[in-house]
Write a protein that holds these residues in place. Structure first.
Motif, PDB file in Angstrom:
ATOM      1  N   GLY A  23      56.455  -4.923 -61.050  1.00 24.51           N
ATOM      2  CA  GLY A  23      56.262  -6.147 -61.817  1.00 24.51           C
ATOM      3  C   GLY A  23      56.076  -5.885 -63.300  1.00 24.51           C
ATOM      4  O   GLY A  23      56.043  -4.737 -63.753  1.00 24.51           O
ATOM      5  N   THR A  24      55.922  -6.960 -64.045  1.00 24.78           N
ATOM      6  CA  THR A  24      55.704  -6.873 -65.488  1.00 24.78           C
ATOM      7  C   THR A  24      54.345  -6.272 -65.808  1.00 24.78           C
ATOM      8  O   THR A  24      54.210  -5.461 -66.721  1.00 24.78           O
ATOM      9  CB  THR A  24      55.814  -8.278 -66.124  1.00 24.78           C
ATOM     10  OG1 THR A  24      57.077  -8.835 -65.758  1.00 24.78           O
ATOM     11  CG2 THR A  24      55.715  -8.212 -67.630  1.00 24.78           C
ATOM     12  N   THR A  25      53.320  -6.645 -65.039  1.00 23.82           N
ATOM     13  CA  THR A  25      51.989  -6.059 -65.201  1.00 23.82           C
ATOM     14  C   THR A  25      52.002  -4.680 -64.547  1.00 23.82           C
ATOM     15  O   THR A  25      52.465  -4.547 -63.412  1.00 23.82           O
ATOM     16  CB  THR A  25      50.916  -6.951 -64.535  1.00 23.82           C
ATOM     17  OG1 THR A  25      51.014  -8.268 -65.073  1.00 23.82           O
ATOM     18  CG2 THR A  25      49.526  -6.395 -64.762  1.00 23.82           C
ATOM     19  N   VAL A  26      51.501  -3.658 -65.249  1.00 21.66           N
ATOM     20  CA  VAL A  26      51.571  -2.287 -64.724  1.00 21.66           C
ATOM     21  C   VAL A  26      50.947  -2.176 -63.341  1.00 21.66           C
ATOM     22  O   VAL A  26      49.898  -2.745 -63.076  1.00 21.66           O
ATOM     23  CB  VAL A  26      50.920  -1.261 -65.685  1.00 21.66           C
ATOM     24  CG1 VAL A  26      51.680  -1.159 -66.971  1.00 21.66           C
ATOM     25  CG2 VAL A  26      49.468  -1.581 -65.929  1.00 21.66           C
ATOM     26  N   LEU A  72      51.615   5.065 -64.251  1.00 23.67           N
ATOM     27  CA  LEU A  72      51.924   3.668 -63.958  1.00 23.67           C
ATOM     28  C   LEU A  72      53.293   3.300 -64.527  1.00 23.67           C
ATOM     29  O   LEU A  72      53.682   3.807 -65.585  1.00 23.67           O
ATOM     30  CB  LEU A  72      50.844   2.759 -64.548  1.00 23.67           C
ATOM     31  CG  LEU A  72      49.475   2.897 -63.876  1.00 23.67           C
ATOM     32  CD1 LEU A  72      48.402   2.194 -64.686  1.00 23.67           C
ATOM     33  CD2 LEU A  72      49.515   2.368 -62.456  1.00 23.67           C
ATOM     34  N   PRO A  73      54.055   2.442 -63.838  1.00 27.82           N
ATOM     35  CA  PRO A  73      55.373   2.042 -64.349  1.00 27.82           C
ATOM     36  C   PRO A  73      55.257   1.260 -65.645  1.00 27.82           C
ATOM     37  O   PRO A  73      54.266   0.586 -65.897  1.00 27.82           O
ATOM     38  CB  PRO A  73      55.952   1.182 -63.232  1.00 27.82           C
ATOM     39  CG  PRO A  73      54.805   0.783 -62.390  1.00 27.82           C
ATOM     40  CD  PRO A  73      53.719   1.793 -62.581  1.00 27.82           C
ATOM     41  N   ALA A  74      56.296   1.362 -66.461  1.00 25.58           N
ATOM     42  CA  ALA A  74      56.283   0.726 -67.787  1.00 25.58           C
ATOM     43  C   ALA A  74      56.548  -0.774 -67.730  1.00 25.58           C
ATOM     44  O   ALA A  74      56.231  -1.488 -68.661  1.00 25.58           O
ATOM     45  CB  ALA A  74      57.301   1.404 -68.690  1.00 25.58           C
ATOM     46  N   GLY A  75      57.148  -1.279 -66.664  1.00 21.67           N
ATOM     47  CA  GLY A  75      57.452  -2.709 -66.601  1.00 21.67           C
ATOM     48  C   GLY A  75      58.256  -3.058 -65.372  1.00 21.67           C
ATOM     49  O   GLY A  75      58.389  -2.262 -64.444  1.00 21.67           O
ATOM     50  N   ALA A  76      58.834  -4.243 -65.377  1.00 25.29           N
ATOM     51  CA  ALA A  76      59.602  -4.740 -64.230  1.00 25.29           C
ATOM     52  C   ALA A  76      60.859  -3.916 -64.014  1.00 25.29           C
ATOM     53  O   ALA A  76      61.530  -3.521 -64.957  1.00 25.29           O
ATOM     54  CB  ALA A  76      59.958  -6.205 -64.439  1.00 25.29           C
ATOM     55  N   ASP A 129      52.059  -9.381 -58.727  1.00 28.05           N
ATOM     56  CA  ASP A 129      51.847  -9.780 -60.119  1.00 28.05           C
ATOM     57  C   ASP A 129      51.456 -11.252 -60.222  1.00 28.05           C
ATOM     58  O   ASP A 129      51.871 -12.080 -59.411  1.00 28.05           O
ATOM     59  CB  ASP A 129      53.136  -9.531 -60.922  1.00 28.05           C
ATOM     60  CG  ASP A 129      52.887  -9.309 -62.399  1.00 28.05           C
ATOM     61  OD1 ASP A 129      51.750  -9.525 -62.864  1.00 28.05           O
ATOM     62  OD2 ASP A 129      53.837  -8.917 -63.099  1.00 28.05           O
ATOM     63  N   ALA A 130      50.650 -11.558 -61.222  1.00 34.92           N
ATOM     64  CA  ALA A 130      50.242 -12.941 -61.490  1.00 34.92           C
ATOM     65  C   ALA A 130      51.484 -13.788 -61.786  1.00 34.92           C
ATOM     66  O   ALA A 130      52.420 -13.326 -62.437  1.00 34.92           O
ATOM     67  CB  ALA A 130      49.277 -12.985 -62.668  1.00 34.92           C
ATOM     68  N   ARG A 172      44.610   2.649 -59.712  1.00 30.13           N
ATOM     69  CA  ARG A 172      43.625   2.314 -58.686  1.00 30.13           C
ATOM     70  C   ARG A 172      44.333   1.823 -57.421  1.00 30.13           C
ATOM     71  O   ARG A 172      45.558   1.659 -57.393  1.00 30.13           O
ATOM     72  CB  ARG A 172      42.622   1.300 -59.202  1.00 30.13           C
ATOM     73  CG  ARG A 172      43.156  -0.051 -59.524  1.00 30.13           C
ATOM     74  CD  ARG A 172      42.042  -0.983 -60.020  1.00 30.13           C
ATOM     75  NE  ARG A 172      42.519  -2.322 -60.162  1.00 30.13           N
ATOM     76  CZ  ARG A 172      43.094  -2.812 -61.256  1.00 30.13           C
ATOM     77  NH1 ARG A 172      43.245  -2.047 -62.306  1.00 30.13           N
ATOM     78  NH2 ARG A 172      43.498  -4.052 -61.292  1.00 30.13           N
ATOM     79  N   TYR A 173      43.536   1.564 -56.388  1.00 23.09           N
ATOM     80  CA  TYR A 173      44.033   1.147 -55.077  1.00 23.09           C
ATOM     81  C   TYR A 173      45.000  -0.038 -55.192  1.00 23.09           C
ATOM     82  O   TYR A 173      44.751  -0.994 -55.929  1.00 23.09           O
ATOM     83  CB  TYR A 173      42.842   0.742 -54.193  1.00 23.09           C
ATOM     84  CG  TYR A 173      43.241   0.248 -52.828  1.00 23.09           C
ATOM     85  CD1 TYR A 173      43.547   1.144 -51.814  1.00 23.09           C
ATOM     86  CD2 TYR A 173      43.317  -1.106 -52.554  1.00 23.09           C
ATOM     87  CE1 TYR A 173      43.909   0.702 -50.560  1.00 23.09           C
ATOM     88  CE2 TYR A 173      43.683  -1.567 -51.292  1.00 23.09           C
ATOM     89  CZ  TYR A 173      43.974  -0.650 -50.307  1.00 23.09           C
ATOM     90  OH  TYR A 173      44.345  -1.098 -49.061  1.00 23.09           O
ATOM     91  N   GLY A 174      46.118   0.058 -54.446  1.00 23.94           N
ATOM     92  CA  GLY A 174      47.086  -1.037 -54.373  1.00 23.94           C
ATOM     93  C   GLY A 174      48.117  -1.056 -55.475  1.00 23.94           C
ATOM     94  O   GLY A 174      48.976  -1.938 -55.500  1.00 23.94           O
ATOM     95  N   MET A 175      48.084  -0.090 -56.378  1.00 24.01           N
ATOM     96  CA  MET A 175      49.053  -0.056 -57.485  1.00 24.01           C
ATOM     97  C   MET A 175      50.267   0.801 -57.129  1.00 24.01           C
ATOM     98  O   MET A 175      50.154   1.793 -56.418  1.00 24.01           O
ATOM     99  CB  MET A 175      48.414   0.513 -58.747  1.00 24.01           C
ATOM    100  CG  MET A 175      47.439  -0.412 -59.409  1.00 24.01           C
ATOM    101  SD  MET A 175      46.911   0.277 -60.990  1.00 24.01           S
ATOM    102  CE  MET A 175      46.583  -1.218 -61.888  1.00 24.01           C
TER     103      MET A 175
END
Length: 161
Positions: A113-116, A53-57, A99-100, A32-35
């Motif tokens: 980031g860690t979050t996809v 989507l990327p798998a991680g950091a 990321d949070a 989605r938007y911004g990813m």
């Protein structure tokens, strides 16, 4: 004089100046938007526009940041379906999800980031990894429980060491 947008607690609002775009095709759900999206290198995906989507950091194969809005009627709202075409910013200023638990500092490089689909500042990740760009604003999301949109100056390149 009060800060602009102080009624919605934004002292430094995101900015946008998208100069370069790439056309992409979703090969995974949840985009989605911004990813941040990366090239899909799975066997059988010969199309250079295929992204996931990327798998991680510290991921490699970064293609850009999704700059189009997804389907508002999708569940969850705003997601692109597999096979949907959308635009990705590859150059300029763009909004991306921080990321949070992370802190954006102006001009600091950011990576996946860690979050996809999110970005974070470079820390102790082992090279190689792709730098997505540089933060264009300061934002403290260290106490945040979910990703937030921040501005970055796009500039994708690979760090080998």
């Amino acid at each position: 004089m009060p800060a602009p947008f102080n009624d919605i607690a934004i002292a430094n609002p995101p900015r946008i100046d998208r100069r370069g775009f790439a056309s992409c095709v979703a090969t995974a759900t949840g985009i989605r938007y911004g990813m941040v999206v990366v090239g899909d290198d799975a066997v059988g995906n010969a199309n250079h526009r295929d992204v996931e989507l990327p798998a991680g950091a510290g991921a490699t194969r970064v293609r850009g940041v999704v700059s189009d809005q997804g389907n508002p009627n999708a569940t969850p709202s705003g997601n692109f379906a597999v096979g949907a075409e959308f635009g990705c910013c590859i150059e300029g200023d763009v909004e991306v999800l921080l990321d949070a638990g992370q802190i954006a500092t102006t001009d600091q490089p950011c990576i996946t980031g860690t979050t996809v689909g999110t970005v974070k500042p470079v820390a102790a990740e082992a090279a190689p990894y792709d730098v997505v760009g540089r933060f264009a604003q300061d934002y403290d999301n260290s106490g945040g429980g979910s990703p937030v949109l921040v501005s970055i100056h796009m500039g994708i390149y690979r760090r080998f060491a």
